[in-house]
Scaffold this motif. Structure first.
Motif, PDB file in Angstrom:
ATOM      1  N   ALA A 196      -6.134  -4.020   1.504  1.00 19.32           N
ATOM      2  CA  ALA A 196      -7.419  -3.662   0.897  1.00 19.32           C
ATOM      3  C   ALA A 196      -7.341  -3.782  -0.619  1.00 19.32           C
ATOM      4  CB  ALA A 196      -7.803  -2.233   1.300  1.00 19.32           C
ATOM      5  N   LEU A 197      -6.239  -3.287  -1.180  1.00 16.49           N
ATOM      6  CA  LEU A 197      -6.078  -3.378  -2.626  1.00 16.49           C
ATOM      7  C   LEU A 197      -6.078  -4.828  -3.075  1.00 16.49           C
ATOM      8  CD1 LEU A 197      -3.354  -0.674  -3.300  1.00 16.49           C
ATOM      9  CD2 LEU A 197      -5.734  -0.601  -3.967  1.00 16.49           C
ATOM     10  N   ALA A 198      -5.404  -5.652  -2.291  1.00 14.38           N
ATOM     11  CA  ALA A 198      -5.332  -7.065  -2.666  1.00 14.38           C
ATOM     12  C   ALA A 198      -6.713  -7.688  -2.641  1.00 14.38           C
ATOM     13  CB  ALA A 198      -4.390  -7.823  -1.716  1.00 14.38           C
ATOM     14  N   VAL A 207      -7.215  -0.389 -10.822  1.00 12.58           N
ATOM     15  CA  VAL A 207      -7.124  -1.146  -9.577  1.00 12.58           C
ATOM     16  C   VAL A 207      -8.195  -2.235  -9.528  1.00 12.58           C
ATOM     17  CG1 VAL A 207      -7.251  -0.992  -7.085  1.00 12.58           C
ATOM     18  CG2 VAL A 207      -6.132   0.802  -8.376  1.00 12.58           C
ATOM     19  N   VAL A 215      -9.530  -6.165  -2.985  1.00 13.17           N
ATOM     20  CA  VAL A 215     -10.349  -5.620  -4.064  1.00 13.17           C
ATOM     21  C   VAL A 215     -10.060  -6.325  -5.379  1.00 13.17           C
ATOM     22  CG1 VAL A 215     -10.454  -3.603  -5.565  1.00 13.17           C
ATOM     23  CG2 VAL A 215     -10.836  -3.349  -3.140  1.00 13.17           C
ATOM     24  N   SER A 216      -8.783  -6.584  -5.613  1.00 14.79           N
ATOM     25  CA  SER A 216      -8.452  -7.133  -6.917  1.00 14.79           C
ATOM     26  C   SER A 216      -8.459  -8.649  -6.931  1.00 14.79           C
ATOM     27  CB  SER A 216      -7.080  -6.628  -7.342  1.00 14.79           C
ATOM     28  OG  SER A 216      -6.161  -6.966  -6.330  1.00 14.79           O
ATOM     29  N   CYS A 271      -3.801  -0.701   3.731  1.00 14.64           N
ATOM     30  CA  CYS A 271      -4.173  -0.242   2.395  1.00 14.64           C
ATOM     31  C   CYS A 271      -3.795  -1.273   1.350  1.00 14.64           C
ATOM     32  CB  CYS A 271      -3.475   1.081   2.070  1.00 14.64           C
ATOM     33  SG  CYS A 271      -4.305   2.494   2.797  1.00 14.64           S
TER      34      CYS A 271
END
Lengths: 397, 316, 354
Positions: free
Chosen positions: A11-13, A89, A15-16, A8
């Motif tokens: 994934a956040l990394a 995010v 995405v951003s 997760c």
């Protein structure tokens, strides 16, 4: 468990991480009560994104214009959650959407306005949105408020010689509001309303209410979404010939209605939607683009979705950087006169003008899109009837 | 309006109520059997109805494209029934069976979950858009119209409604035969009325359970296909929105009593449609905005006044 | 830096919404975990709390009744009372019903509540809903609050305005989230005390073996109704806080049972029914999975779109349904693998003092 936490975070990394793009949030009601209505709207948004990226992208560096889609489910809880993620995010510069008035107001009041992010709704039509803000200027929409369309429809009814009718509206935020404005204006100008009843969307049968509503009149003003009971209600009415003439708004203006009910049965059906004056180039341009892409140019809120996406990009380009604070002023600048007229799809042309420091004035496929002080658009409405198996609209003057 | 010479009530309110009631009735049969024999409220039942209709349409589309046949929905429904029964078995084996001995809430939650799973699968596979099942408008049957017209009445019934009502009658008669005259039918009634006694007499409960899924599945698919024939389209929420009225019908009739479920379904269908009749004055008796509430209100009143239902079913 | 603040604010929103769901789950736990009542009409009680709060605390509006602009605390208390009252009426009527029946009855009641809220537009503005609902902490920045008592006692309007403009614009978000967490903690502590009290142990006795409790002379029905009302009051509180968080509520989609009621039941079952800590854990866990799954699926779609030729648009249309599918399957998995939930119920042992 630990592995999923790591993935997760990864994934956040991801995405951003891609900071070189210009990201715009697009919460739409992909699931929820009106997915069939929203699917072509989403395609229109994607089409605008494609045109922009094909014609040079954003800024001199040609950055990609990225639409980050989220599912607002036509539901305040989901839309607040979706927009929180988009703003915090994904770091979007503005919000194009949502679809439903309830979702729009909730996410704006709860997340977007406090965060100083512009919301440009594609189809929210509640009158409450006009006066929502105090002290900020962040709420815009490319769809006319019900306060306008209800009046236009009432005048159309009277102009068409419908001196009496019954009203049936689906009890949801869009249709109930439109029905209220319509009924008030119609009655105030001499029309006689026999019965004005709500109906629950998504029922299997409306036969009995149709029979009661149609006992004394041949004309029905129907405010519903075609996919959420609108078609069923019309079908029930036609089966018993309860009504011969139908009048309604955007929610019923879909090819599905013709496909399911049959063009031969829709001789007396007229539905309105917001539009551009066809004599202007805005609509003609949009129609050409939509036809090439396989979209119905008259689909409910489809041109509005294209326009909103395109205008958001123009605003960011005008502002010169993906800075949230500059978007509102830029949005007004590109949407309103003065400026050189830009039509749907003319990204390269607009970019050149803006780069040279000039001014532009966007005219969209769904109307001239000039914002008033409240961030609303007025614009014209067209009345569509069935001709040769498709809806053909004529502007209402 | 089609002229009906004083027969408005019958044609525009009563018959539609009956038709709606038939669809509710067929769905309620499956629910009441599951409730009575497996002892839980199966929330996935509506989705099975919907999926049955989708599968039927797919079969019609495939045979139309491959062989050029134009199958009637009721014919295409038969392979669909087999398929959905298979689905029921699979779902039961993997998701309900583990909870046979567990508290009821577990299996009810599992059926909630199955409802979501099945509906999402259909939405992913067939897409969220509506699918036209039958195009156009169904006009009243000319033969019946003329016949009754010459007899000084006027009954206006489109063919599809005729089929639905006739089909329901046939299914109910078959069901009655099954439950009274066959061994498995009697075993089902035994387990439904008194599970412990049934075990003592040596009835194999698993066989009865399988029979329940078969009968329930067949009725559910029939209900789904009839519904699709009536509204002439398919969409993914059509099963779910019939679910609560069907529960109401099952409770009204008495849990575990199939005839009760049929009666309950008819009563609820009629009540819903008749609530919009202008009994007093010109406007509907109950605002059509509350139409959904009719079924629930009847159900709640029933639960308070006589929980065993009209036919004295189980009361847990 | 901005990105970090963004993550922090998302984290605050997870805390806030997770906290709201925790409150609902705690309320449900009183009804289910303590008293064995299978309430599937949660959405109804939450909506009553939310609407009561909204009608009492919003400004006057031509669209709906109320708009009394009362202080937030009054609104919250009134929300709890309203929920409690309605649940008392329902409880007295329905409490004798057995599990499945109670479930279906409560669903029906929640639907009827929804229809009433929707159709009485003069009072509730019908399907359009009530907006501009004041949110705790954020309301201090609104003119009608700092111009009025008690804030005007402390400083003049201009002072307040300059204070707020010197704070970062998101200052109230962590405060709001923290307030919810504190509320959850307080409710949790109260419920734990209740559980270990004689009342709590009697509830367990009734739940485990009702005939015996009857034989021992306990007023089973009365106790059940008490539990029902208490649980509903907590749900009413949660409804008021939800209204604050969303700032707009409407009857059709905000309290959609398939998302609200269903999710809360999943949270309670997953976390451990009968266990208050389990209720809180389950709520946060399931909500985080629910919210973060959208991000994960979107990333997945981008990856698939990059590697194959499938148009991203088609995938993202189906993505929402995929999410539902996965949540449904997750529920099945939890039900089978963790039959008692992640934190099973812990009973007070025989050696604890009365």
């Amino acid at each position: 468990m630990r592995k999923s936490i790591y993935s997760c975070i990864a994934a956040l990394a991801v995405v951003s991480g891609a900071n070189a793009d210009v990201k715009v949030g697009n919460p739409m009601a992909m699931t929820g009560p009106i997915p069939d209505l929203v699917a072509p709207m989403a395609l229109a948004v994607d089409l605008a994104e494609k045109h922009i990226n094909e014609q040079g992208g954003m800024f001199a560096s040609g950055e990609e214009y990225v639409i980050v889609r989220a599912d607002s489910m036509c539901d305040p809880v989901a839309s607040v959650d979706a927009v929180t993620k988009l703003i915090n995010v994904s770091g979007v510069v503005g919000i194009v959407g949502p679809v439903c008035s309830g979702a729009t107001i909730a996410q704006a009041e709860s997340v977007a306005i406090p965060a100083g992010v512009v919301t440009l709704s594609v189809s929210a039509s509640a009158p409450a949105i006009s006066n929502m803000e105090t002290g900020t200027d962040l709420m815009f929409r490319t769809a006319a408020s019900d306060a306008y369309q209800g009046v236009a429809l009432a005048e159309l009814a009277l102009a068409n010689g419908l001196t009496d009718l019954s009203v049936s509206y689906a009890n949801d935020d869009y249709n109930a509001g439109l029905a209220e404005v319509f009924a008030e204006h119609y009655a105030a100008n001499g029309g006689k309303i026999h019965l004005n009843e709500a109906h629950e969307p998504n029922k299997a049968s409306y036969r009995s209410e149709v029979a009661t509503l149609g006992a004394n009149t041949e004309n029905l003003a129907l405010f519903a979404y075609y996919g959420s009971g609108g078609i069923t209600l019309m079908r029930n009415a036609m089966e018993t010939a309860a009504f011969s003439t139908f009048l309604g708004a955007d929610g019923m203006l879909a090819q599905e209605v013709i496909d399911q009910l049959g063009a031969e049965n829709l001789g007396q059906a007229t539905f309105t939607t917001s539009t551009s004056d066809e004599s202007t180039h805005g609509y003609a341009m949009w129609k050409a683009l939509a036809t090439v892409a396989g979209l119905n140019p008259l689909g409910p809120f489809v041109p509005n979705s294209y326009d909103a996406t395109f205008m958001m990009a123009l605003a960011v380009e005008h502002a010169g950087s993906a800075d949230r604070d500059l978007i509102a002023t830029s949005l007004r600048a590109i949407a309103n006169a003065p400026g050189e007229i830009i039509l749907p799809g003319e990204w390269a042309k607009a970019k050149k003008i803006l780069a040279a420091g000039g001014d532009i004035h966007y005219n969209g496929g769904s109307g001239p899109q000039d914002f008033d002080a409240n961030g609303d658009v007025a614009g014209d409405f067209s009345a569509s009837v069935v001709q040769d198996g498709a809806w053909v609209g004529k502007i209402i003057k | 309006m089609w002229e009906s010479f004083g027969f408005e009530f019958v044609n525009f309110y009563f018959i539609p109520g009956l038709v709606l009631g038939c669809i509710y009735a067929l769905g309620a049969i499956g629910i009441t059997l599951t409730f009575g024999i497996l002892r839980f409220a199966n929330f996935a039942h509506g989705e099975v109805m919907m999926t049955g209709a989708y599968v039927t349409w797919t079969i019609m589309a495939i045979t139309g494209a491959l062989f050029g046949w134009a199958l009637h929905p009721l014919i295409a429904a038969i392979p669909s029934i087999f398929l959905m029964i298979l689905v029921f078995f699979v779902v039961d084996r993997f998701f309900y069976k583990p909870f046979r001995k567990a508290p009821t809430i577990k299996v009810v939650m599992a059926s909630f979950g199955m409802m979501l799973v099945i509906r999402s699968l259909v939405q992913i596979l067939w897409g969220p858009n509506q699918i036209t099942f039958v195009r156009g408008i169904a006009k009243p049957n000319g033969f019946i119209r003329e016949l009754t017209g010459s007899l000084d009445m006027m009954i206006l019934v489109p063919n599809k409604h005729f089929l639905i009502m006739a089909g329901t009658v046939v299914i109910v008669i078959l069901l009655g035969y099954l439950l009274t005259s066959t061994r498995i039918g009697k075993a089902m009634r035994a387990v439904s009325d008194s599970p412990d006694l049934a075990l003592v007499t040596g009835i194999d409960v698993e066989v009865v359970i399988r029979a329940t899924w078969i009968v329930g599945g067949a009725c559910a698919v029939a209900a789904g296909v009839f519904l699709a024939m009536d509204i002439q389209m398919l969409e993914t929420t059509m099963g779910f929105r019939m679910l609560l009225p069907m529960f109401a019908a099952a409770i009204l009739g008495g849990i575990g009593k199939p005839y009760g479920a049929v009666l309950g379904g008819l009563v609820i269908g009629l009540a819903e449609e008749l609530s919009s009749y202008p009994w007093i004055g010109d406007s509907p008796l109950l605002s059509p905005g509350y139409k959904s509430g009719v079924a629930f209100s009847i159900m709640i009143v029933m639960l308070i006044v006589r929980p065993s239902g009209l036919f004295k079913g189980r009361t847990f | 830096m901005d990105q970090l603040i963004g993550y922090f604010l998302y984290f605050c929103s997870l805390l806030a919404v997770g906290g709201i769901y925790s409150l609902i789950a705690l309320g449900l736990n009183v009804q289910w975990g303590f008293a064995g009542l299978f309430n599937v009409g949660i959405a109804g009680f939450v909506s009553i709390g939310a609407y009561t709060y909204a009608l009492l605390t919003t400004d006057t509006s031509p669209l709906h009744y109320g708009g009394l602009g009362l202080p937030l605390a009054v609104g919250i208390v009134a929300a709890m009372i309203a929920s409690g009252l309605i649940s008392a009426i329902i409880g007295v009527i329905c409490i004798r019903l057995r599990s499945d029946y109670l479930a279906i009855a409560t669903i029906g009641i929640a639907e009827i509540i929804k229809l009433v809220l929707k159709n009485n537009s003069e009072i509730t503005n019908g399907p359009r809903g009530i907006n501009k609902i004041p949110r705790l902490w954020e309301n201090f920045t609104e003119e009608r609050f700092y111009n009025d008592w008690p804030m005007s006692w402390f400083a003049s309007a201009e002072t307040w305005q300059s204070i707020f403009s010197s704070l970062p614009r998101w200052w109230w978000q962590p405060c709001f989230a923290l307030s919810i967490i504190i509320a959850v903690y307080v409710v949790y502590k109260l419920l734990e005390k209740l559980r270990l009290s004689p009342w709590g142990r009697m509830m367990t006795a009734i739940r485990e073996n009702e005939p015996a409790a009857h034989a021992a002379g306990k007023n089973v029905t009365g106790r059940r109704i008490e539990a029902f009302i208490l649980g509903s009051m907590i749900m009413g509180l949660a409804g008021a806080v939800l209204a604050m968080h969303l700032r707009l509520i409407e009857p059709t989609n905000t309290f959609d049972p398939s998302k609200l009621t269903f999710l809360v039941w999943v949270m309670l079952i997953a976390g451990g029914s009968g266990n208050n800590r389990g209720a809180i854990l389950g709520s946060f866990l399931i909500w985080v999975i629910w919210s973060a799954s959208e991000i994960v699926i979107n990333v997945g779609i981008d990856v698939i779109g990059d590697f194959t030729n499938i148009h991203v648009g088609i995938l993202s249309t189906r993505a929402g349904y995929l999410r539902m599918l996965l949540i449904g399957l997750l529920l099945q998995y939890i039900l089978q693998k963790y039959p008692l939930g992640i934190l099973p119920e812990s009973r007070p042992t025989a050696s604890s003092k009365t």
